[in-house]
Design a protein around this motif. Structure first.
Motif, PDB file in Angstrom:
ATOM      1  N   LEU A   1     -52.311 -20.781  13.118  1.00  0.00           N
ATOM      2  CA  LEU A   1     -51.490 -19.757  12.788  1.00  0.00           C
ATOM      3  C   LEU A   1     -51.703 -19.962  10.925  1.00  0.00           C
ATOM      4  O   LEU A   1     -52.057 -21.154  10.460  1.00  0.00           O
TER       5      LEU A   1
ATOM      6  N   PHE B   1     -42.484 -20.286  10.046  1.00  0.00           N
ATOM      7  CA  PHE B   1     -43.806 -21.311  10.441  1.00  0.00           C
ATOM      8  C   PHE B   1     -43.110 -22.632  10.581  1.00  0.00           C
ATOM      9  O   PHE B   1     -43.987 -23.283  11.408  1.00  0.00           O
TER      10      PHE B   1
ATOM     11  N   GLU C   1     -44.212 -25.018  13.813  1.00  0.00           N
ATOM     12  CA  GLU C   1     -44.830 -26.143  13.888  1.00  0.00           C
ATOM     13  C   GLU C   1     -44.282 -27.238  14.792  1.00  0.00           C
ATOM     14  O   GLU C   1     -44.941 -28.033  15.466  1.00  0.00           O
TER      15      GLU C   1
ATOM     16  N   VAL D   1     -50.335 -24.745  11.879  1.00  0.00           N
ATOM     17  CA  VAL D   1     -50.209 -24.120  10.676  1.00  0.00           C
ATOM     18  C   VAL D   1     -50.759 -24.326   9.277  1.00  0.00           C
ATOM     19  O   VAL D   1     -50.909 -25.573   8.944  1.00  0.00           O
TER      20      VAL D   1
ATOM     21  N   TYR E   1     -51.473 -23.854   5.319  1.00  0.00           N
ATOM     22  CA  TYR E   1     -50.616 -23.122   4.378  1.00  0.00           C
ATOM     23  C   TYR E   1     -51.574 -22.960   3.339  1.00  0.00           C
ATOM     24  O   TYR E   1     -51.875 -24.050   2.525  1.00  0.00           O
TER      25      TYR E   1
END
Length: 390
Positions: free
Chosen positions: A91, A105, A109, A115, A117
């Motif tokens: 993601l 999010f 995780e 994820v 960022y």
């Protein structure tokens, strides 16, 4: 008091209040009931769905009602990630998202998703090339807000939509809470699969929002119940609030051009005012077209934002420190940190946000208040502290 915190919430429009009051008085039926009173209530729900869909340029069947922006964001992110986990577990989001996105999010995780960022540049904008580099064959969802709620920086959603057009297995979610009714949006043309909004940012009722979910996109619900909203959001509909939201959204979109013209003028005046006060530092892009017209953000390095909020209130001006959902903490702003701001700047940020309702006199009073607060706080910090030895 001059209210300059419209990005946190807005006063309800009198027409919205009137519409909701009429529904409360006359349409008390449960929309799921089969009798005439229930059918009448259901017609109001469907009419509200059609009104919102027309305002944002989508099909009525693609609108899902929620309790607001937080639920819309959670439903989109958690629902999409869990539904399409078989496609991949990667993601992508950004470091400047609203807490209702960021924390969703973080939760994923813990469920085993990976994820990424993304950072932002010094103006607060996501770099599309970094997003492109982060994409993998396992990426199933990208979530980027349309307008940063703290800084007001407009994000490159059009470019991101074009980038993902050739990747049909990767969904694009946009938190548009600060954009609906304020900036042009066209989910179909922009390649947006999921879009969140909240009524109380548009002079509508609190506790009401909607999620645009493109036809063909499936979400895994996290509530069980009677099957309302195609099973995504079960529970008896709040008919008066939905009618109020529909009216607020329609009116906001109809007034969008007037809103932009009015608030852009006040924004420039406030930016100029901040620039003329040596103690203050403007945050964001110097190019006005890259910023939402209704938000201005600045810092007073060396001064905590809560002190500034209180000092401005004493001058008759209501403002915010960070997002309303995260104010009251002493941590540095996650958004300012992502922009590379030093600690002294990141802990002293203040947001001014306004609407169609402010007059030139109001803006002059705000500028005067900013000047006085900067002067008074500067004189306090300049005074030697008694009792301390050199």
């Amino acid at each position: 008091m001059i209210y300059m915190d419209y990005a946190a919430t807005t006063p309800m429009d009198e027409e919205v209040i009137g519409a909701m009051a009429e529904v409360m008085r006359s349409h008390y039926g449960n929309p799921s009931s089969l009798h005439r009173i229930g059918v009448e209530a259901d017609k109001l729900v469907q009419r509200s769905r059609e009104t919102i869909a027309a305002a944002v340029g989508v099909n009525p069947g693609e609108i899902r009602f929620t309790s607001g922006g937080t639920e819309s964001n959670n439903l989109a992110i958690l629902g999409a990630a869990r539904r399409y986990r078989s496609r991949g577990t990667h993601l992508i989001t950004t470091r400047i998202e609203h807490a209702s996105v960021y924390e969703a999010f973080r939760l994923l995780e813990k469920e085993g998703f990976r994820v990424t960022y993304l950072g932002v540049d010094e103006t607060g904008a996501v770099r599309v090339e970094e997003l492109e580099a982060a994409l993998t064959d396992e990426t199933i969802l990208v979530s980027v807000m349309a307008v940063n709620n703290e800084m007001g920086r407009i994000q490159p959603i059009d470019d991101i939509g074009r980038l993902l057009k050739s990747r049909p297995r990767t969904l694009l979610h946009v938190d548009a809470v600060q954009a609906v009714g304020k900036l042009p949006l066209d989910p179909k043309a922009q390649g947006i699969d999921l879009l969140s909004a909240a009524a109380h940012k548009l002079h509508g009722p609190k506790g009401t929002g909607f999620l645009y979910c493109r036809e063909g996109v499936e979400l895994q619900p996290f509530m069980a119940g009677g099957g309302q909203e195609d099973g995504l959001r079960p529970g008896t509909e709040n008919v008066p609030a939905l009618v109020g939201m529909a009216k607020a959204v329609r009116m906001a979109v109809e007034r969008q051009e007037a809103f932009a013209a009015h608030t852009s003028a006040w924004r420039q005046k406030l930016v100029d005012c901040i620039g003329a006060i040596p103690a203050l530092r403007y945050n964001g892009s110097p190019h006005s077209e890259e910023m939402a017209p209704h938000i201005v953000h600045f810092s007073y390095p060396g001064m905590k934002s809560e002190v500034l909020v209180y000092a401005l209130e004493q001058q008759g001006v209501c403002v915010s420190a960070r997002s309303a959902c995260s104010s009251g903490t002493e941590r540095p702003s996650r958004v300012l940190e992502a922009m590379g701001a030093p600690y002294a700047v990141a802990v002293s940020g203040v947001r001014l946000s306004f609407s169609l309702r402010e007059s030139a006199e109001d803006i002059e009073r705000v500028c005067s208040a900013l000047t006085r607060v900067a002067r008074d706080l500067g004189s306090v910090t300049a005074e030697p502290q008694k009792g301390r030895r050199s």
